[in-house]
Scaffold this active site. Sequence first.
Site, PDB file in Angstrom:
ATOM      1  CG  ASP A   1      21.167  31.303  -5.864  1.00  0.00           C
ATOM      2  OD1 ASP A   1      21.105  31.623  -4.663  1.00  0.00           O
ATOM      3  OD2 ASP A   1      20.197  31.385  -6.636  1.00  0.00           O
TER       4      ASP A   1
ATOM      5  NE  ARG B   1      13.638  26.365  -2.300  1.00  0.00           N
ATOM      6  CZ  ARG B   1      13.548  25.676  -3.431  1.00  0.00           C
ATOM      7  NH1 ARG B   1      13.789  26.264  -4.580  1.00  0.00           N
ATOM      8  NH2 ARG B   1      13.232  24.402  -3.420  1.00  0.00           N
ATOM      9  CD  GLN B   2       5.714  29.226   2.089  1.00  0.00           C
ATOM     10  OE1 GLN B   2       6.013  29.250   0.907  1.00  0.00           O
ATOM     11  NE2 GLN B   2       4.743  29.960   2.593  1.00  0.00           N
TER      12      GLN B   2
ATOM     13  CG  ASP C   1      -0.197  -0.101   2.536  1.00  0.00           C
ATOM     14  OD1 ASP C   1       1.059  -0.066   2.513  1.00  0.00           O
ATOM     15  OD2 ASP C   1      -0.849  -0.206   3.590  1.00  0.00           O
TER      16      ASP C   1
ATOM     17  NE  ARG D   1      11.290  31.992  -6.928  1.00  0.00           N
ATOM     18  CZ  ARG D   1      11.747  31.268  -7.959  1.00  0.00           C
ATOM     19  NH1 ARG D   1      10.938  30.908  -8.932  1.00  0.00           N
ATOM     20  NH2 ARG D   1      13.014  30.923  -8.010  1.00  0.00           N
TER      21      ARG D   1
ATOM     22  CD  GLU E   1       1.103   1.776   6.100  1.00  0.00           C
ATOM     23  OE1 GLU E   1       1.650   0.830   6.712  1.00  0.00           O
ATOM     24  OE2 GLU E   1      -0.031   2.207   6.374  1.00  0.00           O
TER      25      GLU E   1
ATOM     26  CE  LYS F   1      15.111  34.682  -7.077  1.00  0.00           C
ATOM     27  NZ  LYS F   1      15.761  33.386  -6.905  1.00  0.00           N
TER      28      LYS F   1
ATOM     29  CG  ASP G   1      18.248  35.935  -4.667  1.00  0.00           C
ATOM     30  OD1 ASP G   1      19.330  35.711  -4.084  1.00  0.00           O
ATOM     31  OD2 ASP G   1      17.472  35.022  -5.008  1.00  0.00           O
TER      32      ASP G   1
ATOM     33  CG  HIS H   1      16.927  29.525   0.962  1.00  0.00           C
ATOM     34  ND1 HIS H   1      17.521  30.034  -0.173  1.00  0.00           N
ATOM     35  CD2 HIS H   1      15.942  30.395   1.277  1.00  0.00           C
ATOM     36  CE1 HIS H   1      16.915  31.139  -0.534  1.00  0.00           C
ATOM     37  NE2 HIS H   1      15.948  31.386   0.327  1.00  0.00           N
TER      38      HIS H   1
HETATM   39  C1  R5P Z   1      15.839  31.151  -3.857  1.00  0.00           C
HETATM   40  O1  R5P Z   1      15.887  32.349  -3.614  1.00  0.00           O
HETATM   41  C2  R5P Z   1      17.074  30.335  -4.049  1.00  0.00           C
HETATM   42  O2  R5P Z   1      18.188  30.965  -3.495  1.00  0.00           O
HETATM   43  C3  R5P Z   1      17.333  30.022  -5.511  1.00  0.00           C
HETATM   44  O3  R5P Z   1      17.676  31.212  -6.184  1.00  0.00           O
HETATM   45  C4  R5P Z   1      16.139  29.400  -6.175  1.00  0.00           C
HETATM   46  O4  R5P Z   1      15.550  28.429  -5.375  1.00  0.00           O
HETATM   47  C5  R5P Z   1      16.515  28.813  -7.512  1.00  0.00           C
HETATM   48  O5  R5P Z   1      15.383  28.265  -8.110  1.00  0.00           O
HETATM   49  P1  R5P Z   1      15.269  28.144  -9.670  1.00  0.00           P
HETATM   50  O6  R5P Z   1      16.488  27.400 -10.155  1.00  0.00           O
HETATM   51  O7  R5P Z   1      14.010  27.339  -9.891  1.00  0.00           O
HETATM   52  O8  R5P Z   1      15.165  29.509 -10.217  1.00  0.00           O
END
Ligand code: R5P
Length: 301
Positions: free
Chosen positions: A221, A96-97, A37, A198, A39, A196, A173, A130
Amino acid sequence: MRNLVLTCGSGAETLARRISQISGSPLAEVTRRHFPDGEQYVRVCGDVKGKDVAIVQSFAFSPDRLLVEYSLIADAVRGMGCRRVIGVFPYLAYARQDERFSEGEALSAKVFARLIEASGTDAVYTVDMHLHRFQTITEVFRIPATNLSAMPLLAENYLQRAPDGRVLVVGPDSESSQWVKAVAEVIPSVCTILEKERLGDREVRVSGISGSMCSAALIVDDMISTGKTILEVLKKLKKSGVERVDALVTHSLLVEGAYSKLKEGGMNSLITTDTIENEHASVSVAPLLADAFMRDSAVDR
Ligand code: R5P
């Protein structure tokens, strides 16, 4: 590290073996399977009684399943009488959230941390988490937590293959300024941080490139997911006349053909690590993690 035993989830098997080889700590094998199932089932084989157990798990691509797997392994080693559980997460998901951007959203970064803690974790290690609206990892976790950086190792790797002369180090960013700073400590460079916006999961707008450019640029990054962020910067740099553009990131998720898109866009090379297993990794974070355990007085040796 006599009293440290490693084990791992399916998100970090190769890396865990590398850490074991470097540190000399044994690796307890894990048998895993799925019930019909869906699990998950795990069984840890090894002598962990009275020992510190470092569970290495990266949470890329299917973080929810990998978190449950991690929790099952943590419970298994606790049941076997280990002394402490150390969560080693080369790539930590959901970071990131880090804000409730709209009414009704979850604060995912903290939820993920709470679930890790609730799994019976005593301490956490991760790499280039992050961190944006949270300044430090200790604002996210309530247990001892260490955020290591692979940026100096990646920068050294770039220096070995870099052209002579000046390089422009570019952060896409505001949050990337921390990683740009770490890279600039190794590479003598001019730095610039862009802005940046989004527009969606797969759409970003980048602005701020102006003035005279170097002939070489390095985009820095913490991660590449769809590659859109790096691609937008790459396009702008190329348009401004930069001849050679390399990208340096710790975590290469590289979803939806991101690597090919970046190469087609003119990226010279990608310098990245094995926090997430990928064919482009030229730097391993295994020595970084092994060294951190050796220096951590909390790890029983
Ligand atoms: C977000 O600010 C992170 O630092 C990356 O810039 C981001 O997650 C990159 O995502 P993607 O490659 O989808 O643009």
